[in-house]
Write a protein that holds these residues in place. Structure first.
Motif, short mmCIF file in Angstrom:
data_model
loop_
_atom_site.label_atom_id
_atom_site.label_comp_id
_atom_site.label_asym_id
_atom_site.label_seq_id
_atom_site.Cartn_x
_atom_site.Cartn_y
_atom_site.Cartn_z
N LYS A 113 41.96 34.87 37.01
CA LYS A 113 41.61 36.07 37.75
C LYS A 113 40.40 36.74 37.11
N PRO A 142 49.35 46.37 41.09
CA PRO A 142 48.33 46.00 42.07
C PRO A 142 46.93 46.30 41.52
N TRP A 143 46.01 45.32 41.69
CA TRP A 143 44.67 45.47 41.12
C TRP A 143 43.63 44.88 42.06
N SER A 144 42.49 45.53 42.18
CA SER A 144 41.38 45.01 42.96
C SER A 144 40.49 44.18 42.03
N LEU A 145 40.47 42.88 42.24
CA LEU A 145 39.75 41.97 41.36
C LEU A 145 38.25 41.94 41.67
N ASP A 148 37.03 39.70 44.60
CA ASP A 148 37.54 40.03 45.93
C ASP A 148 36.75 41.22 46.45
N VAL A 152 40.84 44.42 48.55
CA VAL A 152 42.26 44.15 48.74
C VAL A 152 42.92 44.05 47.37
N MET A 153 44.08 44.64 47.25
CA MET A 153 44.80 44.64 45.97
C MET A 153 45.50 43.30 45.77
N THR A 154 45.44 42.82 44.54
CA THR A 154 46.08 41.57 44.14
C THR A 154 47.18 41.89 43.16
N GLU A 155 48.27 41.17 43.25
CA GLU A 155 49.36 41.39 42.30
C GLU A 155 48.99 40.80 40.94
N CYS A 156 48.94 41.67 39.93
CA CYS A 156 48.65 41.24 38.57
C CYS A 156 49.78 41.72 37.68
N GLU A 160 48.43 40.44 32.26
CA GLU A 160 47.09 40.04 32.71
C GLU A 160 46.10 41.19 32.54
#
Length: 178
Positions: A113, A142-145, A148, A152-156, A160
């Protein structure tokens, strides 16, 4: 690129600056100098105790024993008549470049990531980690990478984000240690 002013014999530089007030011994001093308005990477300026003219407070001189040695060291191209030298950035240019590196920094965790690693992102990581301080490392945040662009928020996992924060701090330290 900033142009090199020239490679000239010391005596000639003195003559140009002082007219006929120099001695014959001074005129016969045949060390050659590269002159620039910026410091050249990899070269130290001439010893300040040595008498040379000062065209401006930002003028630098670089000593070589012959014109051919100077031209070789500075990558002189006979066809174009130009020198291929790299100049040290000014303090302002250096600070701007360093800040740009920080502002655009991205780190990649072992899971692949990509996280933004600028100063604001590092602060947000600390805030998220502080808020989740009592949670296990497996808790989802939830994190915006960085990779991306949609936001959109990604589960981290907390682990991590801890890793991303550590990598971001190490990256910042590397940039600042230059």
């Amino acid at each position: 690129m900033i142009k090199l002013i020239g490679v000239i014999p010391t005596a000639r530089a003195r003559y140009d600056e002082m007219g006929n007030e120099i001695t014959a011994a001074q005129y016969n001093d045949l060390n050659y100098y590269a002159i620039s308005h910026n410091r050249i990477k990899g070269f130290e300026a001439v010893n300040p105790d040595r008498p040379l003219p000062s065209f401006a407070s930002t003028t630098y001189y670089y000593a070589f024993s012959s014109e051919s040695e100077a031209k070789q060291a500075l990558g002189y191209d006979e066809e174009s008549g130009e020198f291929n030298v790299e100049f040290m950035p000014t303090a302002e240019e250096f600070k701007k470049s360093r800040q740009e590196q920080l502002d655009n920094a991205v780190v990649t965790t072992e899971s692949g990531k990509e996280f933004d690693a600028d100063e604001a992102s590092m602060s947000r990581m600390v805030n998220a980690l502080t808020a989740a301080s009592d949670e296990p490392d497996t808790v989802i945040i939830p994190w915006s990478l960085a990779n991306d662009g949609t936001g959109v928020m990604t589960e981290c996992t907390k682990a991590e984000i801890k890793e991303a924060h550590r990598l971001a701090v190490e990256n910042m330290a590397a940039i600042w240690s230059v």
